[in-house]
Design an enzyme around this catalytic site. Structure first.
Site, PDB file in Angstrom:
ATOM      1  CG  MET A  42      30.815  24.413  -6.874  1.00  0.00           C
ATOM      2  SD  MET A  42      29.353  24.806  -7.824  1.00  0.00           S
ATOM      3  CE  MET A  42      28.987  26.441  -7.170  1.00  0.00           C
ATOM      4  CE  LYS A  43      31.941  29.029  -5.081  1.00  0.00           C
ATOM      5  NZ  LYS A  43      31.635  30.038  -6.107  1.00  0.00           N
ATOM      6  CG  ASP A  44      37.755  21.551  -3.971  1.00  0.00           C
ATOM      7  OD1 ASP A  44      37.646  22.546  -3.223  1.00  0.00           O
ATOM      8  OD2 ASP A  44      37.738  20.386  -3.546  1.00  0.00           O
ATOM      9  CB  ALA A  47      40.444  26.653  -5.964  1.00  0.00           C
TER      10      ALA A  47
END
Length: 455
Positions: A42-44, A47
Protein backbone atom coordinates in the site's frame (compact mmCIF):
# COMPACT_ATOMS: atom_id res chain seq x y z
CA UNK A 1 -5.08 -1.67 -20.82
CA UNK A 2 -2.07 0.44 -21.71
CA UNK A 3 -0.08 2.56 -19.24
CA UNK A 4 2.66 5.12 -19.76
CA UNK A 5 4.69 3.88 -16.77
CA UNK A 6 4.52 1.44 -13.89
CA UNK A 7 3.29 4.08 -11.42
CA UNK A 8 0.03 4.50 -13.33
CA UNK A 9 -0.97 1.02 -12.13
CA UNK A 10 -1.05 2.07 -8.46
CA UNK A 11 -4.41 1.70 -6.70
CA UNK A 12 -7.77 0.02 -7.34
CA UNK A 13 -6.78 -3.04 -5.32
CA UNK A 14 -9.43 -5.73 -4.69
CA UNK A 15 -11.58 -6.48 -1.66
CA UNK A 16 -11.60 -10.20 -0.89
CA UNK A 17 -13.93 -11.85 1.61
CA UNK A 18 -12.43 -13.96 4.39
CA UNK A 19 -14.00 -17.41 4.59
CA UNK A 20 -12.05 -19.60 7.01
CA UNK A 21 -9.96 -17.74 9.59
CA UNK A 22 -13.13 -15.91 10.65
CA UNK A 23 -15.30 -19.02 10.84
CA UNK A 24 -18.06 -18.59 13.41
CA UNK A 25 -17.91 -14.79 13.39
CA UNK A 26 -20.94 -12.61 12.72
CA UNK A 27 -21.08 -10.18 9.82
CA UNK A 28 -18.96 -10.15 6.69
CA UNK A 29 -15.22 -9.51 6.86
CA UNK A 30 -13.26 -8.40 3.82
CA UNK A 31 -9.58 -7.68 3.32
CA UNK A 32 -8.23 -5.03 0.97
CA UNK A 33 -5.25 -6.75 -0.60
CA UNK A 34 -2.62 -4.10 -1.26
CA UNK A 35 0.01 -6.42 -2.72
CA UNK A 36 -1.80 -5.92 -6.04
CA UNK A 37 -0.02 -2.56 -6.25
CA UNK A 38 3.08 -2.68 -8.50
CA UNK A 39 5.45 -2.42 -5.53
CA UNK A 40 3.45 -5.13 -3.73
CA UNK A 41 2.36 -2.82 -0.92
CA UNK A 42 0.00 0.00 0.00
CA UNK A 43 3.00 2.33 0.42
CA UNK A 44 3.01 2.88 -3.34
CA UNK A 45 -0.01 5.13 -2.86
CA UNK A 46 1.65 7.63 -0.58
CA UNK A 47 5.02 7.37 -2.32
CA UNK A 48 3.65 8.85 -5.55
CA UNK A 49 1.59 11.42 -3.62
CA UNK A 50 4.58 12.64 -1.57
CA UNK A 51 6.76 12.97 -4.67
CA UNK A 52 4.10 14.73 -6.75
CA UNK A 53 3.38 17.21 -3.94
CA UNK A 54 7.11 17.83 -3.46
CA UNK A 55 7.52 18.51 -7.18
CA UNK A 56 4.64 21.01 -7.10
CA UNK A 57 6.20 22.80 -4.11
CA UNK A 58 9.65 22.89 -5.70
CA UNK A 59 11.16 20.67 -3.01
CA UNK A 60 12.21 18.02 -5.52
CA UNK A 61 13.89 19.06 -8.74
CA UNK A 62 15.00 17.08 -11.82
CA UNK A 63 18.01 14.85 -11.15
CA UNK A 64 17.46 15.04 -7.39
CA UNK A 65 17.90 12.37 -4.73
CA UNK A 66 15.10 10.93 -2.60
CA UNK A 67 16.29 10.02 0.92
CA UNK A 68 13.96 8.21 3.28
CA UNK A 69 13.90 6.10 6.43
CA UNK A 70 11.81 3.04 5.68
CA UNK A 71 10.87 -0.43 6.89
CA UNK A 72 11.09 -1.44 3.24
CA UNK A 73 7.74 -0.94 1.58
CA UNK A 74 7.81 2.86 1.40
CA UNK A 75 11.29 2.53 -0.05
CA UNK A 76 9.96 0.21 -2.75
CA UNK A 77 7.21 2.66 -3.67
CA UNK A 78 9.65 5.56 -3.78
CA UNK A 79 12.10 3.47 -5.83
CA UNK A 80 9.42 2.84 -8.45
CA UNK A 81 8.55 6.53 -8.58
CA UNK A 82 12.26 7.39 -8.74
CA UNK A 83 12.75 5.09 -11.71
CA UNK A 84 9.75 6.54 -13.52
CA UNK A 85 10.71 10.17 -12.77
CA UNK A 86 14.50 9.94 -12.94
CA UNK A 87 15.49 10.34 -9.26
CA UNK A 88 18.25 8.59 -7.32
CA UNK A 89 17.16 6.90 -4.07
CA UNK A 90 18.95 6.36 -0.75
CA UNK A 91 17.13 4.52 2.04
CA UNK A 92 17.94 3.97 5.70
CA UNK A 93 16.50 0.88 7.40
CA UNK A 94 16.51 -0.64 10.89
CA UNK A 95 18.48 -3.87 11.19
CA UNK A 96 15.38 -5.84 12.26
CA UNK A 97 13.96 -5.61 8.73
CA UNK A 98 14.08 -8.73 6.59
CA UNK A 99 16.97 -9.32 4.22
CA UNK A 100 14.46 -9.71 1.40
CA UNK A 101 13.38 -6.09 1.79
CA UNK A 102 16.97 -4.86 1.62
CA UNK A 103 17.73 -7.04 -1.41
CA UNK A 104 14.62 -5.85 -3.27
CA UNK A 105 15.51 -2.19 -2.77
CA UNK A 106 19.04 -2.80 -4.01
CA UNK A 107 17.64 -4.65 -7.01
CA UNK A 108 15.63 -1.51 -7.83
CA UNK A 109 18.85 0.52 -7.94
CA UNK A 110 18.60 2.12 -4.51
CA UNK A 111 21.41 2.57 -1.99
CA UNK A 112 20.50 1.03 1.38
CA UNK A 113 22.06 1.99 4.73
CA UNK A 114 21.24 -0.38 7.62
CA UNK A 115 21.01 1.19 11.11
CA UNK A 116 20.58 -0.30 14.61
CA UNK A 117 17.02 -0.92 15.84
CA UNK A 118 17.44 -0.67 19.59
CA UNK A 119 18.36 3.00 19.86
CA UNK A 120 16.08 5.99 20.61
CA UNK A 121 14.57 7.79 17.63
CA UNK A 122 16.74 10.86 18.32
CA UNK A 123 19.97 8.87 18.55
CA UNK A 124 22.41 9.88 15.75
CA UNK A 125 22.61 6.21 14.70
CA UNK A 126 18.84 5.68 14.33
CA UNK A 127 17.50 5.30 10.83
CA UNK A 128 15.43 8.46 11.33
CA UNK A 129 18.50 10.53 12.26
CA UNK A 130 20.76 9.10 9.56
CA UNK A 131 18.18 9.93 6.87
CA UNK A 132 17.84 13.52 8.14
CA UNK A 133 21.63 14.01 8.17
CA UNK A 134 22.01 12.67 4.63
CA UNK A 135 19.32 15.09 3.49
CA UNK A 136 21.31 18.00 4.99
CA UNK A 137 24.61 16.83 3.51
CA UNK A 138 23.50 15.91 -0.05
CA UNK A 139 22.64 18.83 -2.39
CA UNK A 140 19.36 18.70 -4.32
CA UNK A 141 17.96 15.98 -2.08
CA UNK A 142 14.45 15.49 -0.71
CA UNK A 143 13.54 13.81 2.59
CA UNK A 144 9.84 12.81 2.30
CA UNK A 145 9.61 11.88 6.01
CA UNK A 146 6.60 9.58 5.67
CA UNK A 147 5.90 9.90 9.41
CA UNK A 148 5.18 13.64 9.41
CA UNK A 149 4.52 14.36 5.73
CA UNK A 150 0.76 14.90 5.54
CA UNK A 151 0.74 13.88 1.89
CA UNK A 152 0.86 10.37 3.39
CA UNK A 153 -2.64 10.37 4.88
CA UNK A 154 -3.98 12.48 2.01
CA UNK A 155 -3.02 9.73 -0.44
CA UNK A 156 -5.29 7.30 1.39
CA UNK A 157 -8.01 9.92 1.85
CA UNK A 158 -8.02 10.43 -1.92
CA UNK A 159 -7.71 6.78 -3.01
CA UNK A 160 -7.99 4.02 -0.38
CA UNK A 161 -11.02 5.42 1.43
CA UNK A 162 -13.09 6.09 -1.71
CA UNK A 163 -12.23 2.64 -3.12
CA UNK A 164 -13.44 0.92 0.07
CA UNK A 165 -16.64 3.00 0.17
CA UNK A 166 -17.42 2.26 -3.47
CA UNK A 167 -16.56 -1.46 -3.31
CA UNK A 168 -18.72 -2.03 -0.21
CA UNK A 169 -21.51 0.09 -1.73
CA UNK A 170 -21.37 2.24 1.39
CA UNK A 171 -22.16 -0.71 3.67
CA UNK A 172 -18.87 -0.68 5.60
CA UNK A 173 -19.38 -0.45 9.38
CA UNK A 174 -15.87 -1.23 10.66
CA UNK A 175 -12.45 -0.34 9.26
CA UNK A 176 -9.27 -1.93 10.65
CA UNK A 177 -5.63 -1.25 9.78
CA UNK A 178 -2.20 -1.53 11.31
CA UNK A 179 -0.85 1.78 12.59
CA UNK A 180 2.75 2.66 11.79
CA UNK A 181 3.10 6.03 10.10
CA UNK A 182 -0.68 6.36 10.44
CA UNK A 183 -1.37 7.28 6.82
CA UNK A 184 -3.54 4.38 5.70
CA UNK A 185 -5.37 4.21 9.03
CA UNK A 186 -6.20 7.88 9.35
CA UNK A 187 -6.54 8.89 5.70
CA UNK A 188 -9.04 6.17 4.85
CA UNK A 189 -10.80 6.50 8.23
CA UNK A 190 -11.27 10.25 7.69
CA UNK A 191 -12.89 9.69 4.32
CA UNK A 192 -15.10 6.84 5.52
CA UNK A 193 -16.28 8.74 8.60
CA UNK A 194 -17.14 11.74 6.42
CA UNK A 195 -19.43 9.46 4.41
CA UNK A 196 -20.86 7.80 7.53
CA UNK A 197 -19.87 9.06 11.01
CA UNK A 198 -20.97 5.72 12.48
CA UNK A 199 -18.09 3.83 10.83
CA UNK A 200 -15.89 2.41 13.61
CA UNK A 201 -12.12 2.47 13.12
CA UNK A 202 -9.81 -0.04 14.80
CA UNK A 203 -6.06 0.57 14.90
CA UNK A 204 -3.80 -2.45 15.25
CA UNK A 205 -0.76 -1.90 17.44
CA UNK A 206 2.03 -4.13 18.71
CA UNK A 207 3.49 -4.72 22.16
CA UNK A 208 6.53 -2.47 22.47
CA UNK A 209 4.73 0.47 20.83
CA UNK A 210 3.33 3.64 22.43
CA UNK A 211 0.13 4.08 20.42
CA UNK A 212 -2.52 2.24 22.44
CA UNK A 213 -1.45 3.66 25.79
CA UNK A 214 -1.27 7.19 24.36
CA UNK A 215 -4.75 6.91 22.81
CA UNK A 216 -6.29 5.71 26.05
CA UNK A 217 -4.47 7.96 28.51
CA UNK A 218 -2.90 10.83 26.59
CA UNK A 219 0.42 9.83 28.16
CA UNK A 220 3.52 9.12 26.09
CA UNK A 221 4.87 6.32 28.29
CA UNK A 222 8.48 5.38 27.52
CA UNK A 223 7.97 2.25 29.65
CA UNK A 224 5.73 0.97 26.87
CA UNK A 225 8.68 0.98 24.47
CA UNK A 226 10.72 -2.19 24.12
CA UNK A 227 12.05 -4.23 21.18
CA UNK A 228 9.59 -6.20 19.09
CA UNK A 229 9.88 -8.18 15.88
CA UNK A 230 6.77 -7.41 13.83
CA UNK A 231 7.65 -5.10 10.96
CA UNK A 232 5.63 -2.16 9.69
CA UNK A 233 3.38 -1.35 12.66
CA UNK A 234 3.86 0.34 16.02
CA UNK A 235 6.22 3.21 16.82
CA UNK A 236 8.33 4.73 19.58
CA UNK A 237 7.37 8.19 18.30
CA UNK A 238 4.09 9.99 17.55
CA UNK A 239 4.00 10.64 13.79
CA UNK A 240 2.00 13.66 12.64
CA UNK A 241 0.04 11.37 10.31
CA UNK A 242 -1.46 9.59 13.32
CA UNK A 243 -4.64 11.50 14.17
CA UNK A 244 -5.87 9.74 17.31
CA UNK A 245 -9.29 11.40 17.02
CA UNK A 246 -9.88 9.28 13.90
CA UNK A 247 -9.03 5.98 15.65
CA UNK A 248 -11.85 4.72 17.85
CA UNK A 249 -10.09 1.69 19.34
CA UNK A 250 -6.63 0.15 19.50
CA UNK A 251 -5.89 -3.57 19.76
CA UNK A 252 -2.39 -4.81 20.54
CA UNK A 253 -1.09 -8.03 18.96
CA UNK A 254 1.94 -10.09 19.97
CA UNK A 255 4.71 -10.99 17.52
CA UNK A 256 3.73 -14.65 17.72
CA UNK A 257 0.00 -14.15 17.17
CA UNK A 258 0.80 -11.95 14.16
CA UNK A 259 3.23 -14.49 12.69
CA UNK A 260 0.89 -17.45 13.18
CA UNK A 261 -2.06 -15.60 11.59
CA UNK A 262 0.14 -14.56 8.67
CA UNK A 263 0.80 -18.21 7.88
CA UNK A 264 -2.86 -19.11 8.39
CA UNK A 265 -3.91 -16.50 5.82
CA UNK A 266 -1.59 -18.09 3.30
CA UNK A 267 -2.60 -21.65 4.08
CA UNK A 268 -6.33 -21.19 4.65
CA UNK A 269 -7.28 -18.19 2.50
CA UNK A 270 -4.65 -18.33 -0.26
CA UNK A 271 -3.44 -14.86 0.73
CA UNK A 272 0.37 -14.83 0.66
CA UNK A 273 0.79 -11.69 2.72
CA UNK A 274 3.27 -9.98 5.02
CA UNK A 275 3.72 -10.10 8.78
CA UNK A 276 1.80 -6.94 9.64
CA UNK A 277 -1.12 -8.34 7.64
CA UNK A 278 -1.32 -11.20 10.12
CA UNK A 279 -1.25 -8.67 12.94
CA UNK A 280 -4.06 -6.67 11.34
CA UNK A 281 -6.30 -9.70 10.87
CA UNK A 282 -5.60 -11.17 14.32
CA UNK A 283 -6.28 -7.83 16.02
CA UNK A 284 -9.37 -7.11 13.94
CA UNK A 285 -10.79 -10.54 14.73
CA UNK A 286 -10.15 -10.00 18.44
CA UNK A 287 -12.28 -6.87 18.19
CA UNK A 288 -14.88 -8.49 15.91
CA UNK A 289 -15.33 -11.42 18.27
CA UNK A 290 -17.26 -9.28 20.74
CA UNK A 291 -18.37 -6.33 18.64
CA UNK A 292 -19.32 -7.37 15.10
CA UNK A 293 -23.04 -7.91 14.51
CA UNK A 294 -24.88 -9.96 11.92
CA UNK A 295 -25.38 -7.21 9.33
CA UNK A 296 -22.01 -5.50 9.85
CA UNK A 297 -19.27 -5.26 7.23
CA UNK A 298 -15.65 -5.02 8.31
CA UNK A 299 -12.75 -4.15 5.98
CA UNK A 300 -9.15 -4.87 7.01
CA UNK A 301 -6.14 -3.46 5.16
CA UNK A 302 -3.50 -6.06 4.22
CA UNK A 303 -0.45 -3.87 3.50
CA UNK A 304 2.04 -6.07 1.65
CA UNK A 305 3.19 -9.36 0.12
CA UNK A 306 4.74 -12.46 1.65
CA UNK A 307 7.86 -12.35 -0.50
CA UNK A 308 9.22 -9.75 1.95
CA UNK A 309 9.25 -12.38 4.71
CA UNK A 310 10.50 -15.61 3.14
CA UNK A 311 13.42 -15.71 5.57
CA UNK A 312 11.24 -15.04 8.61
CA UNK A 313 7.58 -15.95 9.12
CA UNK A 314 7.58 -18.29 6.11
CA UNK A 315 10.77 -20.03 7.23
CA UNK A 316 10.10 -22.96 9.58
CA UNK A 317 13.56 -22.82 11.18
CA UNK A 318 13.22 -19.11 11.94
CA UNK A 319 9.74 -19.65 13.38
CA UNK A 320 10.97 -22.51 15.58
CA UNK A 321 13.98 -20.50 16.77
CA UNK A 322 11.59 -17.81 18.01
CA UNK A 323 9.16 -20.26 19.59
CA UNK A 324 6.43 -19.43 17.09
CA UNK A 325 5.94 -22.97 15.78
CA UNK A 326 5.95 -24.70 19.12
CA UNK A 327 2.21 -25.05 19.40
CA UNK A 328 1.72 -25.27 23.11
CA UNK A 329 0.11 -28.52 24.26
CA UNK A 330 -0.32 -27.24 27.81
CA UNK A 331 -3.08 -24.81 27.07
CA UNK A 332 -4.07 -21.18 26.89
CA UNK A 333 -5.35 -18.36 29.06
CA UNK A 334 -8.82 -19.72 28.41
CA UNK A 335 -7.75 -23.07 29.93
CA UNK A 336 -6.35 -21.37 33.03
CA UNK A 337 -9.62 -19.54 33.55
CA UNK A 338 -11.68 -22.70 32.94
CA UNK A 339 -9.63 -24.61 35.51
CA UNK A 340 -10.85 -22.22 38.20
CA UNK A 341 -14.34 -23.73 37.74
CA UNK A 342 -16.07 -20.48 38.55
CA UNK A 343 -14.38 -20.28 41.96
CA UNK A 344 -12.82 -16.93 41.24
CA UNK A 345 -13.27 -13.33 42.28
CA UNK A 346 -11.00 -10.64 40.96
CA UNK A 347 -9.48 -8.62 43.80
CA UNK A 348 -9.45 -4.94 42.83
CA UNK A 349 -9.03 -1.50 44.32
CA UNK A 350 -11.19 1.38 43.17
CA UNK A 351 -10.23 4.97 42.53
CA UNK A 352 -10.74 6.84 45.81
CA UNK A 353 -9.98 3.82 48.04
CA UNK A 354 -7.37 4.53 50.70
CA UNK A 355 -3.94 2.97 50.23
CA UNK A 356 -4.08 1.43 53.72
CA UNK A 357 -7.38 -0.28 52.86
CA UNK A 358 -5.90 -1.71 49.66
CA UNK A 359 -2.95 -3.05 51.68
CA UNK A 360 -5.30 -4.67 54.19
CA UNK A 361 -7.28 -6.27 51.37
CA UNK A 362 -4.15 -7.61 49.67
CA UNK A 363 -2.95 -9.10 52.97
CA UNK A 364 -6.34 -10.63 53.70
CA UNK A 365 -6.63 -12.20 50.25
CA UNK A 366 -2.93 -13.13 50.02
CA UNK A 367 -2.38 -11.43 46.67
CA UNK A 368 0.69 -9.47 45.64
CA UNK A 369 -0.78 -7.34 42.87
CA UNK A 370 -4.20 -5.96 42.00
CA UNK A 371 -5.71 -3.76 39.28
CA UNK A 372 -7.17 -0.35 40.06
CA UNK A 373 -10.61 0.29 38.57
CA UNK A 374 -12.69 3.37 37.88
CA UNK A 375 -16.22 3.11 36.51
CA UNK A 376 -15.59 -0.39 35.17
CA UNK A 377 -12.31 0.48 33.47
CA UNK A 378 -8.82 -0.59 34.52
CA UNK A 379 -6.80 2.59 35.11
CA UNK A 380 -3.71 1.28 36.92
CA UNK A 381 -2.30 -1.37 39.22
CA UNK A 382 -0.70 -1.87 42.63
CA UNK A 383 2.09 -4.33 43.34
CA UNK A 384 3.22 -5.03 46.88
CA UNK A 385 6.96 -4.68 46.35
CA UNK A 386 6.80 -1.26 44.67
CA UNK A 387 4.14 -0.03 47.07
CA UNK A 388 6.29 -1.08 50.02
CA UNK A 389 9.28 0.92 48.79
CA UNK A 390 7.09 4.00 48.35
CA UNK A 391 5.56 3.77 51.83
CA UNK A 392 8.94 3.22 53.49
CA UNK A 393 10.08 6.51 51.95
CA UNK A 394 6.82 8.28 52.80
CA UNK A 395 4.56 6.58 55.41
CA UNK A 396 1.90 9.26 54.98
CA UNK A 397 1.02 7.77 51.58
CA UNK A 398 -1.11 5.17 53.35
CA UNK A 399 -3.81 7.77 53.94
CA UNK A 400 -4.00 8.89 50.30
CA UNK A 401 -6.15 7.47 47.51
CA UNK A 402 -4.75 4.50 45.60
CA UNK A 403 -4.60 6.56 42.41
CA UNK A 404 -1.75 8.54 44.01
CA UNK A 405 0.53 5.49 44.23
CA UNK A 406 -0.68 3.21 41.46
CA UNK A 407 1.53 2.05 38.59
CA UNK A 408 0.68 1.52 34.93
CA UNK A 409 -2.19 -0.80 34.17
CA UNK A 410 -1.54 -4.48 33.63
CA UNK A 411 -1.70 -5.42 29.96
CA UNK A 412 -4.69 -7.18 28.48
CA UNK A 413 -3.94 -10.27 26.39
CA UNK A 414 -6.07 -12.39 24.09
CA UNK A 415 -8.16 -15.12 25.70
CA UNK A 416 -6.57 -17.76 23.47
CA UNK A 417 -2.97 -16.66 24.10
CA UNK A 418 -0.80 -19.73 24.69
CA UNK A 419 1.29 -20.26 27.79
CA UNK A 420 4.54 -19.30 26.11
CA UNK A 421 3.03 -16.00 24.96
CA UNK A 422 1.61 -15.40 28.46
CA UNK A 423 4.98 -16.19 29.97
CA UNK A 424 6.78 -13.70 27.74
CA UNK A 425 4.26 -11.00 28.64
CA UNK A 426 4.48 -11.63 32.38
CA UNK A 427 8.27 -11.62 32.19
CA UNK A 428 8.27 -8.20 30.54
CA UNK A 429 5.70 -6.72 32.86
CA UNK A 430 3.67 -7.78 35.86
CA UNK A 431 0.63 -10.02 35.78
CA UNK A 432 -1.66 -9.79 32.75
CA UNK A 433 -5.42 -9.36 32.42
CA UNK A 434 -7.84 -11.32 30.25
CA UNK A 435 -11.51 -10.81 29.43
CA UNK A 436 -13.49 -14.03 29.15
CA UNK A 437 -16.42 -14.69 26.83
CA UNK A 438 -18.75 -13.03 29.34
CA UNK A 439 -16.60 -9.87 29.56
CA UNK A 440 -15.46 -10.70 33.09
CA UNK A 441 -11.88 -9.64 33.83
CA UNK A 442 -9.38 -12.22 35.13
CA UNK A 443 -5.80 -11.80 36.30
CA UNK A 444 -3.10 -14.30 35.30
CA UNK A 445 0.18 -14.41 37.23
CA UNK A 446 3.43 -16.33 36.93
CA UNK A 447 2.05 -18.71 39.56
CA UNK A 448 -0.97 -19.45 37.34
CA UNK A 449 1.26 -20.17 34.33
CA UNK A 450 3.56 -22.46 36.31
CA UNK A 451 0.54 -24.27 37.69
CA UNK A 452 -0.82 -24.84 34.18
CA UNK A 453 2.34 -26.73 33.22
CA UNK A 454 1.73 -29.24 36.01
CA UNK A 455 -1.77 -30.17 34.88
Amino acid sequence: MKYNSIIETIGDTPLIRLNKVNKGFKGEIYVKVEYFNPGNSMKDRMAIKMVEDAEKEGLLKPGGTIIEGTSGNTGMGLALVGIARGYKCIFTMADKQSKEKIDVLKAMGAEVIVCPTNVPADDPKSYYSVAKKLNKDIPNSFYPNQYDNLSNWKAHYETTGPEIWEDTEGKITHYAAGVGTGGSMCGAAKYLKEQNPKVISIGIDTYGSVFKKFKETGVFDENEIYPYLTEGIGEDILPKNVDFSLIDHFVKVTDKDAAVMTRRLSREEGLFVGWSCGAAVHGALEFAKENLKENDTMVIILPDHGTRYLGKVYNDDWMKDHGFLEYNTYGTARDIISSREGKYELVVAHKGDKVKDAIAMMNERSVSQIPVMDDGHVIGSITDNKLLSKIIKNPELKDLGVEEVMENSMKFVALDSTLDVLSSMVDKDKAVLVRDDFHQIHIITKHDILGAFTK
